[in-house]
Design a protein around this motif. Structure first.
Motif, PDB file in Angstrom:
ATOM      1  N   GLU A  57       0.835  -1.207   0.000  1.00  0.00           N
ATOM      2  CA  GLU A  57       0.000   0.000   0.000  1.00  0.00           C
ATOM      3  C   GLU A  57       0.876   1.268   0.000  1.00  0.00           C
ATOM      4  O   GLU A  57       0.597   2.237  -0.710  1.00  0.00           O
ATOM      5  N   LYS A  58       1.942   1.211   0.785  1.00  0.00           N
ATOM      6  CA  LYS A  58       2.837   2.374   0.859  1.00  0.00           C
ATOM      7  C   LYS A  58       3.491   2.646  -0.502  1.00  0.00           C
ATOM      8  O   LYS A  58       3.531   3.787  -0.976  1.00  0.00           O
ATOM      9  N   THR A  61       0.956   3.935  -3.026  1.00  0.00           N
ATOM     10  CA  THR A  61       0.608   5.337  -2.758  1.00  0.00           C
ATOM     11  C   THR A  61       1.719   6.253  -3.260  1.00  0.00           C
ATOM     12  O   THR A  61       1.458   7.325  -3.823  1.00  0.00           O
ATOM     13  N   GLY A  89      -7.360   4.442  -5.433  1.00  0.00           N
ATOM     14  CA  GLY A  89      -6.605   3.317  -4.875  1.00  0.00           C
ATOM     15  C   GLY A  89      -6.710   2.109  -5.795  1.00  0.00           C
ATOM     16  O   GLY A  89      -7.154   2.215  -6.946  1.00  0.00           O
ATOM     17  N   CYS A 102     -12.592  -3.706  -1.077  1.00  0.00           N
ATOM     18  CA  CYS A 102     -11.382  -3.140  -0.477  1.00  0.00           C
ATOM     19  C   CYS A 102     -10.499  -2.532  -1.565  1.00  0.00           C
ATOM     20  O   CYS A 102     -10.098  -3.216  -2.499  1.00  0.00           O
ATOM     21  N   GLN A 103     -10.241  -1.238  -1.422  1.00  0.00           N
ATOM     22  CA  GLN A 103      -9.262  -0.550  -2.268  1.00  0.00           C
ATOM     23  C   GLN A 103      -8.116  -0.130  -1.356  1.00  0.00           C
ATOM     24  O   GLN A 103      -8.357   0.533  -0.343  1.00  0.00           O
ATOM     25  N   ILE A 104      -6.907  -0.547  -1.702  1.00  0.00           N
ATOM     26  CA  ILE A 104      -5.776  -0.117  -0.882  1.00  0.00           C
ATOM     27  C   ILE A 104      -5.193   1.192  -1.412  1.00  0.00           C
ATOM     28  O   ILE A 104      -5.344   1.521  -2.591  1.00  0.00           O
ATOM     29  N   GLY A 105      -4.504   1.908  -0.524  1.00  0.00           N
ATOM     30  CA  GLY A 105      -3.961   3.227  -0.843  1.00  0.00           C
ATOM     31  C   GLY A 105      -4.133   4.090   0.398  1.00  0.00           C
ATOM     32  O   GLY A 105      -5.221   4.109   0.981  1.00  0.00           O
ATOM     33  N   ASN A 106      -3.062   4.765   0.822  1.00  0.00           N
ATOM     34  CA  ASN A 106      -3.092   5.509   2.086  1.00  0.00           C
ATOM     35  C   ASN A 106      -3.330   7.000   1.813  1.00  0.00           C
ATOM     36  O   ASN A 106      -2.420   7.711   1.371  1.00  0.00           O
TER      37      ASN A 106
END
Ligand code: ATP
Ligand code: AH0
Length: 347
Positions: A57-58, A61, A89, A102-106
């Motif tokens: 995720e990091k 992003t 995301g 679920c969408q990842i991304g901070n």
């Protein structure tokens, strides 16, 4: 926007009121490095240890932050005036029947990197409100195609395929129709070690296996009316492994196109025109198969839109709608019970 093909981050700089005023200033794509792409696809298919997921995720992003920085650098005057980033995301699960997505991304990391407000998490309010959580592009398509001859259909051919039907008087219906290019990408990777079937080189030399198309389309998903949504990996039952690489590719194209035609045939009125966007516009076999089912087929480029960055433009527009508390989904686009706003704001 990071689409289900996981080929990279598409970014667009847009001046908009989240309604009819939409001016696209620029757009670009930052491709993922092979290792990051591989881990994104892995996380989309299998459960991943939490710490690995957080690292992913990091990094994801950071690529988005780089895309925003590059875009602002290319358009310094307009970029300086940017107010908000719409951050979709990357979808790693979409199971609307269980109210899960679920969408990842901070968003905090992106807000710090860019110095801008971020709107993210666009899908979960719709899911919580009884919707399928996708597709979200329908109202944007309506805003873009408002003055065009109706009825029309906008078809997005990404990893998954989705349509927006626009009738007279602002009527709209949307949904995912089935696979887009996702199955074909996997087939090209496994069988020919190619990232995708570039310019239809495999499918163009193959023949469609009709019984396998019929078998693929007998899954219950295809019989359900719109609105409906799918995960990128919901079509793993489609099996062309008995075929040659070329015939398999042609058969997968036919599955994509027949699913689109089947979904559109059940809509209230036949579209006069099919406007096609997404990476699939570059696949000549898919495009010529579409022409067998629809009288008029155009790439969105024919109206000076970009099939590469249209989804990114959409999330800029949706972010502005969120800031203005305007709905982003309605019952006809996702099946939600009432018009809903969506997206979390990170200041
Ligand atoms: N030159 C080409 N020839 C054939 N197919 C192509 C070409 N270029 C791109 N594609 C197809 O387009 C796909 C990428 O499309 P796109 O970027 O619209 O998908 P996405 O946005 O990631 O997916 P989704 O809309 O499902 O989120 C590639 O994976 C490939 O299958
Ligand atoms: C859950 C999810 O990410 N769905 C994507 C996917 O890719 C295409 C299709 O399936 C569409 O429903 C959606 O993306 C676009 C941007 C949308 O929401 O309109």
């Amino acid at each position: 926007m990071s689409g289900t093909s996981a080929d990279g981050v598409d970014a667009a700089l847009v001046q908009t009121d989240g309604e009819a005023s939409i001016t696209v200033i620029g757009g670009l794509t930052v491709p993922y490095e092979e290792d990051l792409r591989h881990r994104l696809l892995e996380a989309s298919q299998h459960d991943m240890p939490t710490s690995d997921m957080l690292r992913l995720e990091k990094e994801l992003t950071q690529v988005h932050a780089d895309a925003v920085a590059q875009l602002i650098k290319q358009h310094p005057a307009e970029g300086k005036r940017a107010e908000v980033v719409g951050f979709h995301g990357h979808t790693i699960r979409h199971i609307p029947d269980e109210c899960l997505t679920c969408q990842i991304g901070n968003p905090w990391q992106l807000a710090h990197s860019t110095g801008l407000k971020v709107v993210s998490d666009f899908r979960r309010n719709d899911i919580a409100g009884g919707g399928q959580g996708a597709p979200l592009a329908a109202m944007f398509h309506r805003a873009l195609f408002d003055t065009y001859d109706k009825p029309l259909v906008v078809l997005n051919l990404g990893g998954v395929a989705n349509v927006t039907w626009l009738g007279e008087d602002g009527a709209l219906i949307a949904g995912d129709t089935g696979p887009g290019c996702g199955l074909l990408d996997e087939w090209a990777q496994e069988m020919a070690d190619l990232p995708h079937d570039s310019d239809g080189i495999l499918a163009g030399a193959g023949r469609v296996n009709e019984p396998l198309v019929a078998e693929a389309l007998s899954a219950p998903f295809f019989a359900r009316p719109l609105p409906k949504a799918a995960d990128r990996y919901d079509f793993d039952h489609v099996d062309v492994s008995t075929l040659t690489v070329e015939d398999g590719a042609a058969t997968l194209c036919a599955v994509t196109v027949r699913a689109v035609a089947g979904a559109v045939a059940r809509l209230p009125k036949k579209p006069k025109t099919l406007w096609v966007t997404g990476g699939g516009v570059k696949h000549p076999v898919i495009m010529s198969m579409l022409a067998e089912h629809f009288a008029e087929v155009h790439r969105v480029e024919d109206r000076k839109l970009s099939s590469e960055t249209l989804e990114a433009e959409c999330f800029a527009w949706l972010a502005v709608r969120r800031m203005r508390q305007l709905p982003i989904t309605v019952p006809e686009t996702t099946g939600c019970s009432e018009p809903l706003s969506g997206g979390a704001i990170t200041l």
